[in-house]
Design an enzyme around this catalytic site. Structure first.
Site, PDB file in Angstrom:
ATOM      1  N   CYS A   1      -6.315   2.293   5.602  1.00 38.13           N
ATOM      2  CA  CYS A   1      -6.909   1.016   5.986  1.00 38.13           C
ATOM      3  C   CYS A   1      -6.289   0.593   7.323  1.00 38.13           C
ATOM      4  O   CYS A   1      -5.282   1.164   7.756  1.00 38.13           O
ATOM      5  CB  CYS A   1      -6.636  -0.036   4.909  1.00 38.13           C
ATOM      6  SG  CYS A   1      -4.946  -0.668   4.912  1.00 38.13           S
TER       7      CYS A   1
ATOM      8  N   GLU B   1       1.109   3.854   1.954  1.00 37.92           N
ATOM      9  CA  GLU B   1       1.701   4.221   3.239  1.00 37.92           C
ATOM     10  C   GLU B   1       2.851   3.287   3.610  1.00 37.92           C
ATOM     11  O   GLU B   1       3.909   3.746   4.068  1.00 37.92           O
ATOM     12  CB  GLU B   1       0.635   4.177   4.354  1.00 37.92           C
ATOM     13  CG  GLU B   1      -0.491   5.165   4.165  1.00 37.92           C
ATOM     14  CD  GLU B   1      -1.681   4.625   3.374  1.00 37.92           C
ATOM     15  OE1 GLU B   1      -2.799   5.120   3.588  1.00 37.92           O
ATOM     16  OE2 GLU B   1      -1.500   3.704   2.528  1.00 37.92           O
TER      17      GLU B   1
ATOM     18  N   HIS C   1       0.855  -1.184   0.000  1.00 41.02           N
ATOM     19  CA  HIS C   1       0.000   0.000   0.000  1.00 41.02           C
ATOM     20  C   HIS C   1       0.898   1.243   0.000  1.00 41.02           C
ATOM     21  O   HIS C   1       2.081   1.173   0.355  1.00 41.02           O
ATOM     22  CB  HIS C   1      -0.897   0.012   1.241  1.00 41.02           C
ATOM     23  CG  HIS C   1      -1.985  -1.016   1.187  1.00 41.02           C
ATOM     24  ND1 HIS C   1      -3.144  -0.895   1.925  1.00 41.02           N
ATOM     25  CD2 HIS C   1      -2.096  -2.173   0.500  1.00 41.02           C
ATOM     26  CE1 HIS C   1      -3.917  -1.942   1.690  1.00 41.02           C
ATOM     27  NE2 HIS C   1      -3.303  -2.735   0.833  1.00 41.02           N
TER      28      HIS C   1
ATOM     29  N   CYS D   1      -2.446  -0.078   7.216  1.00 36.77           N
ATOM     30  CA  CYS D   1      -1.641   1.140   7.090  1.00 36.77           C
ATOM     31  C   CYS D   1      -1.739   2.004   8.339  1.00 36.77           C
ATOM     32  O   CYS D   1      -0.750   2.598   8.771  1.00 36.77           O
ATOM     33  CB  CYS D   1      -2.076   1.919   5.861  1.00 36.77           C
ATOM     34  SG  CYS D   1      -1.679   1.040   4.322  1.00 36.77           S
TER      35      CYS D   1
END
Length: 160
Positions: free
Chosen positions: A85, A58, A56, A88
């Site tokens: 999410c 992040e 992801h 993250c």
């Protein structure tokens, strides 16, 4: 900048980077790590490109920061396309930036995007963590071990 107003240049930049990632075949997420008005790290979600479900934006930004020798995100602002999410968000708690600035809320994101799977959806993912372990969609149980706490005791002993 973390105790001051939000710099819209960075919010707009993270949105543009996410759009660019979509146009290049990626998912609609990007992340900037900013300190004192300067972008230290810029990353996009690389899940589609790499096949790594943890890539992801992040997580990618935190990994890039580490590669650059930046292991302490305190005093930084992290700008993201959408509210993080749970994976993250957990990583950001560990990384300890001063704040996270998100362009789209979870509700705004879910109007146009769904990235769930057989175990969760965007709407249910956050709720999974609040459930007792035995009620979660992802089955988990403690396995037998002769001395499950040995690694933790070893670590503790080496810290003293």
């Amino acid at each position: 900048m973390s105790t001051t107003e939000i710099d819209t240049r960075f919010t707009e930049r993270v949105v543009r980077r996410a759009v660019q990632n979509v146009r290049e075949g990626g998912k609609p997420f990007a992340c900037l790590v900013v300190r004192d008005g300067k972008v230290l790290v810029e990353a996009t979600n690389q899940v589609a490109q790499s096949g790594d479900v943890t890539a992801h934006a992040e997580i990618s930004a935190i990994r890039l920061a580490t590669e650059m020798g930046i292991t302490d995100l305190s005093g930084t602002d992290v700008y993201v396309t959408a509210y993080p999410c749970p994976m993250c968000l957990g990583a950001l708690y560990y990384a300890q930036p001063a704040r996270v600035v998100f362009a789209a809320s979870r509700e705004q994101e879910s109007e146009h995007y769904e990235d769930g799977n057989s175990l969760m959806t965007l709407d249910t993912f956050y709720d999974e963590y609040a459930k007792p372990v035995d009620e979660r969609t992802l089955h988990a149980e403690q396995g037998p071990s002769e001395d499950a706490t040995l690694p933790f005791r070893e670590w503790s002993a080496r810290q003293d």
